[in-house]
Design a protein around this motif. Structure first.
Motif, short mmCIF file in Angstrom:
data_model
loop_
_atom_site.label_atom_id
_atom_site.label_comp_id
_atom_site.label_asym_id
_atom_site.label_seq_id
_atom_site.Cartn_x
_atom_site.Cartn_y
_atom_site.Cartn_z
N GLY A 301 0.81 -1.21 0.00
CA GLY A 301 0.00 0.00 0.00
C GLY A 301 0.84 1.26 0.00
O GLY A 301 0.46 2.27 -0.60
N ARG A 304 2.07 1.81 -3.61
CA ARG A 304 1.01 2.31 -4.48
C ARG A 304 0.67 3.77 -4.16
O ARG A 304 0.42 4.57 -5.06
N LEU A 381 -2.51 -3.01 2.70
CA LEU A 381 -3.00 -4.31 2.28
C LEU A 381 -2.85 -5.30 3.44
O LEU A 381 -1.90 -5.20 4.22
N ARG A 415 -1.79 -8.89 -7.62
CA ARG A 415 -2.64 -8.50 -6.49
C ARG A 415 -1.89 -8.51 -5.16
O ARG A 415 -2.43 -8.07 -4.14
N GLY A 416 -0.69 -9.03 -5.14
CA GLY A 416 0.05 -9.11 -3.89
C GLY A 416 1.44 -9.66 -4.11
O GLY A 416 1.94 -9.72 -5.24
N GLU A 434 1.27 -10.66 1.40
CA GLU A 434 0.27 -9.60 1.45
C GLU A 434 -0.50 -9.62 0.14
O GLU A 434 0.04 -9.96 -0.91
N ALA A 435 -1.76 -9.27 0.24
CA ALA A 435 -2.63 -9.26 -0.94
C ALA A 435 -3.85 -8.42 -0.61
O ALA A 435 -4.04 -7.96 0.52
N GLU A 436 -4.68 -8.23 -1.62
CA GLU A 436 -5.86 -7.38 -1.44
C GLU A 436 -6.93 -8.06 -0.62
O GLU A 436 -7.77 -7.39 -0.02
N GLU A 437 -6.94 -9.41 -0.57
CA GLU A 437 -7.94 -10.14 0.20
C GLU A 437 -7.26 -10.84 1.37
O GLU A 437 -6.30 -11.60 1.18
N GLU A 438 -7.79 -10.64 2.57
CA GLU A 438 -7.19 -11.23 3.76
C GLU A 438 -7.25 -12.75 3.73
O GLU A 438 -6.32 -13.43 4.19
#
Length: 480
Positions: A301, A304, A381, A415-416, A434-438
């Motif tokens: 994050g 970005r 993220l 995405r991660g 790490e990624a956008e969805e836990e």
């Protein structure tokens, strides 16, 4: 700096990623090793015709009373004058080494570790941490005959105490706060971790105009970093809410690390602070190199967010010394770690939690908005880190682990990311994703961790089986 032939760089065993560290009164963190380190470092730096000088500071650990005189004896015996400054932050030692034109600076501290540990960090005359090659050369000298390091009786050094050392650092730190601004009207909780900044940090904030609510300012030799400071900021956050403070500042034992919280007690980590300072400096035309330097652990994050502002992010391996090296190589003046080591080269040569906090306070003052509005720069993220202990060897070289890493990277795509690395100080494998969805992060870390645990345990199972059957007994050379 030229090196004697007998001190050719060698593989470092004593020095880790941040100096020498260990349990107090146990090798290598004992008086005997400290004495030899003083003698060897004295020999390494004691060249040329001038009178040589070393600055020695420490944090508040009980074992500092043991290591400080041992190091002093080594330096004095090697013909160097020793300037003792007592408990002061690590960045103060780096600053004083330069301002006093010393050849060497020494900080006795294990940073954020508990009181049982201690460490020794060395700074060159430029206030920078020694390079791997310099540390390797000193290790080589320690392993040999140090007779040559011992000065003749008439050339022994002297030890003295610099009484105004805290005041020098206080003024240097205050100069990092923009002229014309004041902290008047702000209530600030400052947690000094019962460590090296327990006097200077509250003083700086008060002299800049703040109402200061001190925490962790009663060191007793044992309570450094104990349920306080940057690694345990819960009490700071609670006190901010209780006292209706504007924000909280938490330093670690040697004050080179910073974690903050806003007026609601919400924690602000090193990544958020890097984003804030990087953006602020860029807007003011002060950001050099067009980038911020961080480690591989910093959140995606952050990358970005900076990119959205036209700011690059350069990543290094973990360790503030590597961040500092990259900053010098690329001409950047802002860098740091998610953990809160923040280096602002316009104001110092090493991480300085107090100076970094002052930059955040300046931004809050200039924007006239609460800390919650200024400090929360991006939504991080989901990130998870698992440490896997193993019995030795190199589990990461196993094909099963390589296949699992490739599969995880393919699943995450853009995405991660995943990061697998061995610890530099103990037999641990650190697994981070790490990624956008836990849920995806949880699944990836679990799969990778299970694979590495299985591989790490396999040699032990094999050894145990051989021991039970009598096949190859004793051939493994280690404990099953």
């Amino acid at each position: 700096m030229s090196k004697p032939a007998s001190a050719a760089p060698a593989a470092r065993k004593l020095f880790g990623t941040d100096g020498v560290r260990g349990v107090a009164n146990r090798a290598p963190m004992d008086a005997a090793t400290a004495l030899r380190l003083g003698q060897a470092a004295g020999q390494f730096f004691n060249r040329g015709g001038h009178r040589h000088r070393v600055v020695v500071g420490k944090d508040t650990r009980l074992s500092g009373y043991m290591l400080e005189p041992a190091l002093t004896a080594g330096f004095v015996g090697a013909g160097m004058d020793v300037v003792l400054v007592g408990p002061l932050p690590t960045p103060a030692i780096a600053m004083l080494t330069r301002s006093l034109r010393a050849d060497l600076g020494v900080m006795i501290s294990a940073s954020h570790n508990p009181y049982e540990d201690n460490g020794i960090k060395l700074f060159g005359p430029d206030g920078l941490k020694l390079s791997d090659a310099q540390e390797g050369a000193i290790e080589a000298l320690m392993a040999g005959d140090l007779t040559e390091a011992l000065a003749a009786p008439a050339r022994l050094g002297r030890a003295s105490r610099l009484e105004d050392a805290p005041g020098r650092y206080i003024e240097a730190a205050k100069s990092a706060f923009p002229k014309g601004l004041t902290l008047s009207g702000m209530r600030i909780v400052v947690d000094c971790a019962n460590g090296a900044a327990y006097r200077v940090a509250p003083t700086v904030l008060w002299e800049l105009g703040a109402e200061v609510v001190p925490l962790g300012v009663a060191p007793d030799g044992f309570n450094i970093n104990s349920n306080c400071g940057s690694t345990a900021p819960a009490r700071m956050a609670e006190l901010v809410r209780e006292r209706r403070a504007d924000l909280g500042i938490a330093l670690d034992g040697d004050a080179d690390r910073l974690v903050m919280c806003d007026e609601g007690g919400n924690i602000v980590d090193g990544d958020q602070i890097l984003a804030l300072i990087g953006e602020t400096f860029a807007a003011q035309g002060r950001l050099r190199g067009g980038s911020v330097v961080a480690t591989v652990m910093s959140n995606l994050g952050l990358e970005r967010r900076l990119a959205s502002k036209g700011i690059g992010l350069q990543r290094t391996k973990v360790g503030d010394r590597y961040v500092g090296e990259r900053m010098r190589e690329s001409g950047c003046n802002v860098g740091g770690e998610q953990s809160g080591h923040l280096i602002l080269s316009d104001h110092g040569t090493t991480g300085d939690g107090l100076v970094a906090a002052l930059q955040v306070l300046a931004a809050i003052t200039e924007e006239g908005r609460p800390a919650s509005a200024v400090c929360r720069r991006f939504e991080p993220l989901p990130q998870k880190l698992v440490n896997i202990r193993h019995a030795g060897g190199d589990p990461l070289s196993d094909p099963a682990v390589s296949d699992a890493i490739r599969a995880a990277e393919a699943e995450l795509g853009s995405r991660g990311r995943v990061l697998i690395r061995p610890s530099g100080t103990e037999p641990l494998i650190r697994v981070m994703a790490e990624a956008e969805e836990e849920s995806v992060v949880e699944a990836v870390v679990t799969q990778l961790a299970d694979t590495i645990r299985a591989v790490a345990a396999a040699p032990r199972r094999e050894s145990a089986a051989k021991a039970e059957t009598g096949v190859g007994a004793g051939s493994e050379g280690g404990t099953p």
